[in-house]
Design a protein around this motif. Structure first.
Motif, PDB file in Angstrom:
ATOM      1  N   GLY A 145      10.119  14.269  -3.936  1.00  0.00           N
ATOM      2  CA  GLY A 145      10.354  14.824  -2.679  1.00  0.00           C
ATOM      3  C   GLY A 145       9.572  13.773  -1.641  1.00  0.00           C
ATOM      4  N   GLY A 146       8.335  13.793  -1.727  1.00  0.00           N
ATOM      5  CA  GLY A 146       7.822  12.638  -1.150  1.00  0.00           C
ATOM      6  C   GLY A 146       8.183  11.056  -1.350  1.00  0.00           C
ATOM      7  N   ARG A 147       8.336  11.014  -2.584  1.00  0.00           N
ATOM      8  CA  ARG A 147       8.999   9.542  -2.456  1.00  0.00           C
ATOM      9  C   ARG A 147      10.427   8.746  -1.838  1.00  0.00           C
ATOM     10  NH1 ARG A 147       7.420   9.740  -8.282  1.00  0.00           N
ATOM     11  NH2 ARG A 147       9.620   9.971  -8.649  1.00  0.00           N
ATOM     12  N   ARG A 148      11.104  10.247  -1.995  1.00  0.00           N
ATOM     13  CA  ARG A 148      12.373  10.204  -1.283  1.00  0.00           C
ATOM     14  C   ARG A 148      11.731   9.881   0.276  1.00  0.00           C
ATOM     15  NH1 ARG A 148      16.723  14.443  -4.243  1.00  0.00           N
ATOM     16  NH2 ARG A 148      16.971  13.247  -5.377  1.00  0.00           N
ATOM     17  N   PHE A 149      11.400  10.679   0.409  1.00  0.00           N
ATOM     18  CA  PHE A 149      10.930  10.956   2.324  1.00  0.00           C
ATOM     19  C   PHE A 149       9.739   9.343   2.287  1.00  0.00           C
ATOM     20  CE2 PHE A 149       7.486  11.195   5.329  1.00  0.00           C
ATOM     21  CZ  PHE A 149       8.312  11.755   6.592  1.00  0.00           C
ATOM     22  N   MET A 150       9.386   8.419   1.954  1.00  0.00           N
ATOM     23  CA  MET A 150       8.711   7.331   2.443  1.00  0.00           C
ATOM     24  C   MET A 150       9.869   6.429   2.121  1.00  0.00           C
ATOM     25  SD  MET A 150       5.485   7.649   3.016  1.00  0.00           S
ATOM     26  CE  MET A 150       4.158   5.615   1.903  1.00  0.00           C
TER      27      MET A 150
ATOM     28  N   TRP B 161       1.085  -1.282  -0.002  1.00  0.00           N
ATOM     29  CA  TRP B 161      -0.022   0.186  -0.670  1.00  0.00           C
ATOM     30  C   TRP B 161       0.807   1.091  -0.184  1.00  0.00           C
ATOM     31  CZ3 TRP B 161      -0.064   3.843   4.022  1.00  0.00           C
ATOM     32  CH2 TRP B 161      -0.960   4.693   3.359  1.00  0.00           C
ATOM     33  N   ALA B 162       2.519   1.530   1.086  1.00  0.00           N
ATOM     34  CA  ALA B 162       2.899   2.608   0.640  1.00  0.00           C
ATOM     35  C   ALA B 162       3.741   2.800  -0.409  1.00  0.00           C
ATOM     36  CB  ALA B 162       3.687   2.099   2.494  1.00  0.00           C
ATOM     37  N   ALA B 163       3.786   1.464  -0.771  1.00  0.00           N
ATOM     38  CA  ALA B 163       4.459   1.471  -2.253  1.00  0.00           C
ATOM     39  C   ALA B 163       4.133   2.112  -2.944  1.00  0.00           C
ATOM     40  CB  ALA B 163       5.223   0.572  -2.963  1.00  0.00           C
ATOM     41  N   LEU B 164       2.488   1.584  -3.191  1.00  0.00           N
ATOM     42  CA  LEU B 164       1.634   2.362  -4.361  1.00  0.00           C
ATOM     43  C   LEU B 164       1.588   3.391  -4.113  1.00  0.00           C
ATOM     44  CD1 LEU B 164      -1.229  -1.085  -4.889  1.00  0.00           C
ATOM     45  CD2 LEU B 164       0.862   0.489  -6.440  1.00  0.00           C
ATOM     46  N   ALA B 165       0.799   3.899  -3.444  1.00  0.00           N
ATOM     47  CA  ALA B 165       0.851   5.764  -2.853  1.00  0.00           C
ATOM     48  C   ALA B 165       2.153   6.512  -2.439  1.00  0.00           C
ATOM     49  CB  ALA B 165       0.486   5.787  -1.326  1.00  0.00           C
ATOM     50  N   ALA B 166       3.385   5.744  -2.527  1.00  0.00           N
ATOM     51  CA  ALA B 166       4.611   6.358  -3.112  1.00  0.00           C
ATOM     52  C   ALA B 166       4.495   6.974  -4.252  1.00  0.00           C
ATOM     53  CB  ALA B 166       6.064   6.302  -2.329  1.00  0.00           C
ATOM     54  N   ALA B 167       3.964   5.760  -5.311  1.00  0.00           N
ATOM     55  CA  ALA B 167       4.353   6.238  -6.693  1.00  0.00           C
ATOM     56  C   ALA B 167       4.368   7.116  -7.192  1.00  0.00           C
ATOM     57  CB  ALA B 167       4.670   5.489  -7.403  1.00  0.00           C
ATOM     58  N   ALA B 168       2.787   7.426  -6.245  1.00  0.00           N
ATOM     59  CA  ALA B 168       1.710   8.097  -6.952  1.00  0.00           C
ATOM     60  C   ALA B 168       2.379  10.079  -5.976  1.00  0.00           C
ATOM     61  CB  ALA B 168       0.268   8.822  -6.702  1.00  0.00           C
ATOM     62  N   LEU B 169       3.751  10.032  -5.760  1.00  0.00           N
ATOM     63  CA  LEU B 169       4.050  11.328  -4.645  1.00  0.00           C
ATOM     64  C   LEU B 169       4.756  11.606  -6.181  1.00  0.00           C
ATOM     65  CD1 LEU B 169       4.378  10.046  -1.476  1.00  0.00           C
ATOM     66  CD2 LEU B 169       2.498  11.503  -2.146  1.00  0.00           C
ATOM     67  N   LYS B 170       4.912  13.074  -5.444  1.00  0.00           N
ATOM     68  CA  LYS B 170       6.568  13.542  -6.371  1.00  0.00           C
ATOM     69  C   LYS B 170       8.076  13.196  -5.681  1.00  0.00           C
ATOM     70  CE  LYS B 170       3.906  17.732  -7.480  1.00  0.00           C
ATOM     71  NZ  LYS B 170       4.076  19.487  -7.249  1.00  0.00           N
TER      72      LYS B 170
END
Length: 265
Positions: free
Chosen positions: A96-101, A85-94
């Motif tokens: 910077g957000g993906r790096r934080f995740m 779930w977190a990986a799918l959510a992170a893929a939709a982020l910019k």
């Protein structure tokens, strides 16, 4: 094979076996030999008996094996669910957000597991969430420790997906949840099964954090192995270790067959 000459290939094989046998294979073979031994002579075990496996597959050892299987299964399911779930959510982020995740989910494996165990012990030893002394604190610790591998595996698989499949489904009127359920998750199934197998294997062998958290009625098999060798029952401990290795390999083999079938869908 990147080495094209016959001589180079033979040299590569020789170097591989010279390094592989003493470093990886030989210690495991010694453990297997010790599980059938009655004494220790020189550098290797000697004698022969199958009695060590009687103690390794009955009583407390059998209960510890069941505990490890339940813990690993629960931790794998939870880690795979939350990590995916977190990986799918992170893929939709910019970016910077993906790096934080990425940093957030890698943090538990970037520090020693005993530190993670201590953190969970301190955090869940008082209300409102009191888990200390229960099996759930062990399952939670294993989930936290293996979740990074589920997250990273699924994240890498998402990056490799061709967006044309999702675009085609969306253009035909499929809603986002249907695209996820009928298109994206089936394409991710081989990576999901691989992540599940890795999480299970890591949970089965986890010791450091478990030693700080396990209650007396929820003793996983690695703790049982440590206790047996600590009190001098080396050959029984070796037999329990072989049981642990064999059980883990059987589960990984089953997961590998599922992954192979999923890859050919």
């Amino acid at each position: 094979m990147l080495v094209h000459s016959r001589g180079g290939r033979w040299a590569t094989y020789i170097v591989f076996f010279v390094l592989f046998l003493p470093v990886f294979a030989l210690p495991l073979l010694v453990i297997v030999a010790a599980s059938f031994a009655t004494s220790w002579s020189s550098a290797f075990p000697s004698g022969f008996t199958t009695g060590n496996y009687g103690a390794a597959t009955t009583g407390d050892s059998l209960q510890a094996l069941t505990t490890s299987l339940i813990t690993a299964l629960a931790a794998s399911v939870l880690a795979l669910t939350v990590g995916s779930w977190a990986a799918l959510a992170a893929a939709a982020l910019k970016k910077g957000g993906r790096r934080f995740m990425d940093a957030l989910f890698v943090l538990p494996v970037a520090v020693p597991s005993v530190v993670v165990g201590l953190a969970i012990l301190v955090a869940f030893s008082k209300p409102p969430v009191l888990l200390n002394g229960t099996r759930w604190i062990v399952i939670l610790a294993h989930t936290v420790l293996v979740m990074a591998f589920a997250y990273q595996s699924v994240s890498a698989a998402i990056l490799r997906l061709d967006p044309m499949y999702e675009q085609a489904a969306a253009s035909l009127g499929a809603r986002p949840y249907l695209v996820l359920w009928r298109v994206k998750l089936p394409l991710l199934l081989p990576s999901l099964t691989a992540a599940a197998g890795l999480c299970f294997a890591l949970s089965m062998g986890e010791l450091s954090a478990t030693m700080m958290l396990y209650p007396p009625d929820w003793t996983p098999l690695p703790v049982q192995i440590f206790a047996a060798t600590d009190r001098g029952s080396l050959f029984t401990g070796a037999a329990v270790a072989v049981v642990l290795m064999g059980t883990t390999l059987l589960v990984l083999l089953a997961v590998s067959r599922i992954r192979t079938k999923a890859s050919f869908r």
